[in-house]
Write a protein that holds these residues in place. Sequence first.
Motif, mmCIF file in Angstrom:
data_model
loop_
_atom_site.group_PDB
_atom_site.id
_atom_site.type_symbol
_atom_site.label_atom_id
_atom_site.label_comp_id
_atom_site.label_asym_id
_atom_site.label_seq_id
_atom_site.Cartn_x
_atom_site.Cartn_y
_atom_site.Cartn_z
ATOM 1 N N UNK A 1 0.819 -1.210 0.000
ATOM 2 C CA UNK A 1 0.000 0.000 0.000
ATOM 3 C C UNK A 1 0.857 1.266 0.000
ATOM 4 N N UNK A 2 0.270 2.322 -0.510
ATOM 5 C CA UNK A 2 0.878 3.650 -0.365
ATOM 6 C C UNK A 2 0.421 4.249 0.960
ATOM 7 N N UNK A 3 1.162 5.237 1.449
ATOM 8 C CA UNK A 3 0.749 5.937 2.657
ATOM 9 C C UNK A 3 1.225 5.257 3.923
ATOM 10 N N UNK A 4 0.452 5.443 4.999
ATOM 11 C CA UNK A 4 0.863 4.970 6.311
ATOM 12 C C UNK A 4 0.941 3.446 6.379
ATOM 13 N N UNK A 5 1.842 2.956 7.238
ATOM 14 C CA UNK A 5 1.945 1.534 7.473
ATOM 15 C C UNK A 5 0.695 1.055 8.197
ATOM 16 N N UNK A 6 0.230 -0.125 7.848
ATOM 17 C CA UNK A 6 -0.985 -0.664 8.453
ATOM 18 C C UNK A 6 -0.650 -1.837 9.367
ATOM 19 N N UNK A 7 -1.441 -2.001 10.389
ATOM 20 C CA UNK A 7 -1.278 -3.047 11.391
ATOM 21 C C UNK A 7 -1.865 -4.366 10.883
ATOM 22 N N UNK A 8 -1.200 -5.482 11.192
ATOM 23 C CA UNK A 8 -1.752 -6.806 10.933
ATOM 24 C C UNK A 8 -1.691 -7.604 12.231
ATOM 25 N N UNK A 9 -2.859 -7.959 12.744
ATOM 26 C CA UNK A 9 -2.950 -8.764 13.962
ATOM 27 C C UNK A 9 -3.505 -10.125 13.554
ATOM 28 N N UNK A 10 -2.695 -11.158 13.681
ATOM 29 C CA UNK A 10 -3.100 -12.466 13.156
ATOM 30 C C UNK A 10 -3.117 -13.536 14.234
ATOM 31 N N UNK A 11 -4.039 -14.457 14.091
ATOM 32 C CA UNK A 11 -4.144 -15.640 14.941
ATOM 33 C C UNK A 11 -4.171 -16.867 14.038
ATOM 34 N N UNK A 12 -3.153 -17.717 14.123
ATOM 35 C CA UNK A 12 -3.088 -18.895 13.255
ATOM 36 C C UNK A 12 -3.356 -20.192 14.009
ATOM 37 N N UNK A 13 -3.396 -20.158 15.309
ATOM 38 C CA UNK A 13 -3.746 -21.333 16.100
ATOM 39 C C UNK A 13 -5.205 -21.192 16.516
ATOM 40 N N UNK A 14 -6.083 -21.695 15.668
ATOM 41 C CA UNK A 14 -7.516 -21.498 15.899
ATOM 42 C C UNK A 14 -8.117 -22.514 16.866
ATOM 43 N N UNK A 15 -7.269 -23.348 17.453
ATOM 44 C CA UNK A 15 -7.743 -24.253 18.501
ATOM 45 C C UNK A 15 -7.464 -23.684 19.884
ATOM 46 N N UNK A 16 -6.219 -23.252 20.115
ATOM 47 C CA UNK A 16 -5.840 -22.732 21.424
ATOM 48 C C UNK A 16 -6.043 -21.222 21.545
ATOM 49 N N UNK A 17 -6.015 -20.512 20.424
ATOM 50 C CA UNK A 17 -6.176 -19.046 20.384
ATOM 51 C C UNK A 17 -5.219 -18.320 21.348
ATOM 52 N N UNK A 18 -3.915 -18.593 21.242
ATOM 53 C CA UNK A 18 -2.973 -17.944 22.173
ATOM 54 C C UNK A 18 -2.867 -16.436 21.996
ATOM 55 N N UNK A 19 -3.072 -15.929 20.777
ATOM 56 C CA UNK A 19 -2.983 -14.491 20.539
ATOM 57 C C UNK A 19 -4.253 -13.800 21.018
ATOM 58 N N UNK A 20 -5.390 -14.249 20.528
ATOM 59 C CA UNK A 20 -6.663 -13.642 20.914
ATOM 60 C C UNK A 20 -6.932 -13.823 22.405
ATOM 61 N N UNK A 21 -6.467 -14.920 22.958
ATOM 62 C CA UNK A 21 -6.681 -15.191 24.374
ATOM 63 C C UNK A 21 -5.703 -14.513 25.305
ATOM 64 N N UNK A 22 -4.735 -13.799 24.740
ATOM 65 C CA UNK A 22 -3.761 -13.094 25.573
ATOM 66 C C UNK A 22 -4.438 -11.993 26.385
ATOM 67 N N UNK A 23 -3.940 -11.773 27.595
ATOM 68 C CA UNK A 23 -4.523 -10.733 28.441
ATOM 69 C C UNK A 23 -4.282 -9.334 27.885
ATOM 70 N N UNK A 24 -3.288 -9.189 27.029
ATOM 71 C CA UNK A 24 -2.967 -7.872 26.466
ATOM 72 C C UNK A 24 -3.351 -7.757 24.990
ATOM 73 N N UNK A 25 -4.220 -8.625 24.522
ATOM 74 C CA UNK A 25 -4.622 -8.597 23.110
ATOM 75 C C UNK A 25 -5.202 -7.244 22.709
ATOM 76 N N UNK A 26 -5.976 -6.635 23.586
ATOM 77 C CA UNK A 26 -6.615 -5.361 23.256
ATOM 78 C C UNK A 26 -5.609 -4.254 22.974
ATOM 79 N N UNK A 27 -4.409 -4.359 23.538
ATOM 80 C CA UNK A 27 -3.404 -3.316 23.327
ATOM 81 C C UNK A 27 -2.912 -3.259 21.883
#
Length: 230
Positions: A174-200
């Motif tokens: 993309x042109x312009x500002x850098x964009x954020x990518x927040x990904x979860x690839x372990x859809x059984x354990x959900x370690x990223x989404x289940x993190x206590x600091x995911x909202x940050x």
Amino acid sequence: MKMNEWISRSVSVWEGWNNLGYPTREAILQRWSKQLPSACQAMVRYQCQQAAEHAAVVDVLPGPTGESNERYCAGRGILVITVDAQAPEVALYGQLAAALVTGNTVFVCLPAGYSVVAEDVAAQLEQSGCAGGVVTAISPDQLSGLICHPAVVGVAYAGKPASVQQLACQLAARDGQLALLVSETDCEQLPVIGSTTYSLRFVTERTRTINITAVGGNASLLELGSGGEH
């Protein structure tokens, strides 16, 4: 409605949604969660709780001349929420809750045949108190065009690693500002989404300064700094 009109509407409502504050946004999401299956309801509540403990905290910083300084978190802007066809519903609702409670507006794109319909999600959230334009449903064939739009500040995705790589390449091109990518690839354990600091991952840090002193600052502090006797 065309893509640019959707974007314009999302931009126009973002500031109002972001300025509602965490307690009000959380109350809306808690009302919405009552319509969801028990596991998804628990995930929404979990994201709200963790956001309240981490992202909603306001830090008071020292003011050398007596001013009031506060450091706080605010939503980043417009985010895209999407999942793979095999991703569980709880992953989708975790992404949505974290993005919305932290003050972002979202576009929801779900694959054909998914167990949840994006338009239904948007309608439920509006019925629960979200203003029109805070949540917008789009179809899979519109996803690439939306991701490439410079007004979009990030993408949250749950699914296959290969799709994460594809999304990363699209965002990097993309042109312009850098964009954020927040990904979860372990859809059984959900370690990223289940993190206590995911909202940050969905916030940006801001500082608010309020001058509470007379013109010229705090005279006592200024005198101390100059080495005067007392």
